[in-house]
Write a protein that holds these residues in place. Sequence first.
Motif, mmCIF file in Angstrom:
data_model
loop_
_atom_site.group_PDB
_atom_site.id
_atom_site.type_symbol
_atom_site.label_atom_id
_atom_site.label_comp_id
_atom_site.label_asym_id
_atom_site.label_seq_id
_atom_site.Cartn_x
_atom_site.Cartn_y
_atom_site.Cartn_z
ATOM 1 N N SER A 12 9.089 4.804 -24.556
ATOM 2 C CA SER A 12 9.250 4.104 -25.421
ATOM 3 C C SER A 12 7.686 4.018 -25.696
ATOM 4 N N ASP A 13 7.328 3.324 -24.437
ATOM 5 C CA ASP A 13 5.795 2.431 -24.364
ATOM 6 C C ASP A 13 4.632 3.235 -23.944
ATOM 7 N N ASP A 14 3.836 2.780 -24.944
ATOM 8 C CA ASP A 14 2.050 4.218 -24.424
ATOM 9 C C ASP A 14 1.939 3.172 -23.051
ATOM 10 N N THR A 15 2.236 1.853 -22.647
ATOM 11 C CA THR A 15 1.521 1.728 -21.293
ATOM 12 C C THR A 15 2.357 2.461 -20.357
ATOM 13 N N ARG A 16 3.767 2.149 -20.976
ATOM 14 C CA ARG A 16 4.584 2.841 -19.985
ATOM 15 C C ARG A 16 3.751 4.446 -19.310
ATOM 16 N N GLY A 26 -0.200 11.031 -7.707
ATOM 17 C CA GLY A 26 0.444 10.086 -6.679
ATOM 18 C C GLY A 26 0.252 8.399 -6.600
ATOM 19 N N GLU A 27 1.117 8.408 -5.043
ATOM 20 C CA GLU A 27 1.738 7.058 -5.442
ATOM 21 C C GLU A 27 -0.023 5.929 -5.119
ATOM 22 N N ALA A 28 0.304 5.309 -6.105
ATOM 23 C CA ALA A 28 -1.035 4.143 -6.140
ATOM 24 C C ALA A 28 -0.798 2.805 -6.363
ATOM 25 N N ALA A 29 -1.419 2.039 -5.249
ATOM 26 C CA ALA A 29 -1.155 0.470 -5.280
ATOM 27 C C ALA A 29 -0.815 -0.463 -7.115
ATOM 28 N N LEU A 30 -0.205 -1.372 -7.264
ATOM 29 C CA LEU A 30 0.065 -2.030 -8.272
ATOM 30 C C LEU A 30 -1.408 -2.478 -8.570
ATOM 31 N N SER A 31 -2.208 -2.695 -8.290
ATOM 32 C CA SER A 31 -4.241 -3.640 -8.220
ATOM 33 C C SER A 31 -4.272 -1.585 -8.706
ATOM 34 N N GLN A 41 -2.132 -8.392 -14.419
ATOM 35 C CA GLN A 41 -1.319 -7.824 -12.753
ATOM 36 C C GLN A 41 -0.005 -7.631 -13.060
ATOM 37 N N THR A 42 0.667 -8.976 -13.239
ATOM 38 C CA THR A 42 1.571 -9.837 -13.931
ATOM 39 C C THR A 42 2.646 -8.781 -14.922
ATOM 40 N N ALA A 43 1.322 -8.357 -15.779
ATOM 41 C CA ALA A 43 2.418 -8.095 -17.486
ATOM 42 C C ALA A 43 2.141 -6.606 -16.757
ATOM 43 N N VAL A 44 1.446 -5.755 -16.085
ATOM 44 C CA VAL A 44 1.141 -4.580 -15.225
ATOM 45 C C VAL A 44 3.012 -4.218 -14.570
ATOM 46 N N SER A 45 2.960 -5.505 -13.424
ATOM 47 C CA SER A 45 4.415 -5.511 -12.872
ATOM 48 C C SER A 45 5.062 -5.444 -14.223
ATOM 49 N N LYS A 46 5.718 -5.658 -14.838
ATOM 50 C CA LYS A 46 6.486 -5.852 -15.283
ATOM 51 C C LYS A 46 6.866 -4.768 -16.494
ATOM 52 N N HIS A 47 6.131 -3.655 -16.769
ATOM 53 C CA HIS A 47 6.057 -2.551 -17.312
ATOM 54 C C HIS A 47 6.359 -1.290 -15.863
ATOM 55 N N VAL A 48 6.094 -2.011 -14.840
ATOM 56 C CA VAL A 48 6.436 -0.868 -13.469
ATOM 57 C C VAL A 48 7.920 -1.781 -13.151
ATOM 58 N N GLY A 63 2.863 -4.818 4.106
ATOM 59 C CA GLY A 63 2.414 -5.392 4.144
ATOM 60 C C GLY A 63 1.999 -6.825 2.861
ATOM 61 N N ARG A 64 1.029 -6.783 2.555
ATOM 62 C CA ARG A 64 1.101 -7.504 1.419
ATOM 63 C C ARG A 64 1.010 -7.141 -0.025
ATOM 64 N N THR A 65 0.836 -4.950 -0.258
ATOM 65 C CA THR A 65 0.499 -4.427 -1.062
ATOM 66 C C THR A 65 1.744 -3.812 -1.581
ATOM 67 N N ARG A 66 2.447 -3.021 -2.950
ATOM 68 C CA ARG A 66 2.806 -2.953 -3.430
ATOM 69 C C ARG A 66 2.679 -1.714 -4.201
ATOM 70 N N TYR A 67 3.224 -0.910 -3.410
ATOM 71 C CA TYR A 67 3.229 1.073 -3.998
ATOM 72 C C TYR A 67 3.546 1.470 -4.715
ATOM 73 N N CYS A 68 3.575 1.859 -5.608
ATOM 74 C CA CYS A 68 4.762 2.658 -7.036
ATOM 75 C C CYS A 68 4.208 3.921 -6.790
ATOM 76 N N ALA A 69 5.387 4.805 -6.586
ATOM 77 C CA ALA A 69 5.308 6.535 -6.582
ATOM 78 C C ALA A 69 6.483 6.635 -8.204
ATOM 79 N N LEU A 70 5.652 8.170 -8.081
ATOM 80 C CA LEU A 70 6.615 8.558 -9.790
ATOM 81 C C LEU A 70 8.239 9.088 -9.176
#
Length: 104
Positions: A12-16, A26-31, A41-48, A63-70
């Motif tokens: 329901s949210d356009d950002t999401r 494809g997969e992408a780092a949160l940044s 980035q914290t706000a985007v993390s909440k959407h994620v 490592g220190r990076t979070r990766y997101c995948a559909l």
Amino acid sequence: MPDLDQTFAALSDDTRRAILARLCSGEAALSEIAAPFDMSQTAVSKHVRVLTDAGLVSVTKRGRTRYCALRAAPMKQAADWLGAYKQFWEANFDSLARYLENEE
């Protein structure tokens, strides 16, 4: 259908929806996901997190990076549910076409 409710709530949210569109390629780092948005980035993390809770995204930490995948399975369930209404819409469009032909 609580899973379906969560899916539609997440969508329901356009950002999401934009995040999901990005993850289609494809997969992408949160940044990387956060870069085009005019928010922290914290706000985007909440959407994620909402997308993850709905089962639409998986997050792995390397490592220190979070990766997101559909994860598209919940969207398939939503599409199947919406598909049940296809006959209704087709019938209405057919009726409209007949009406318009008779008006001419």
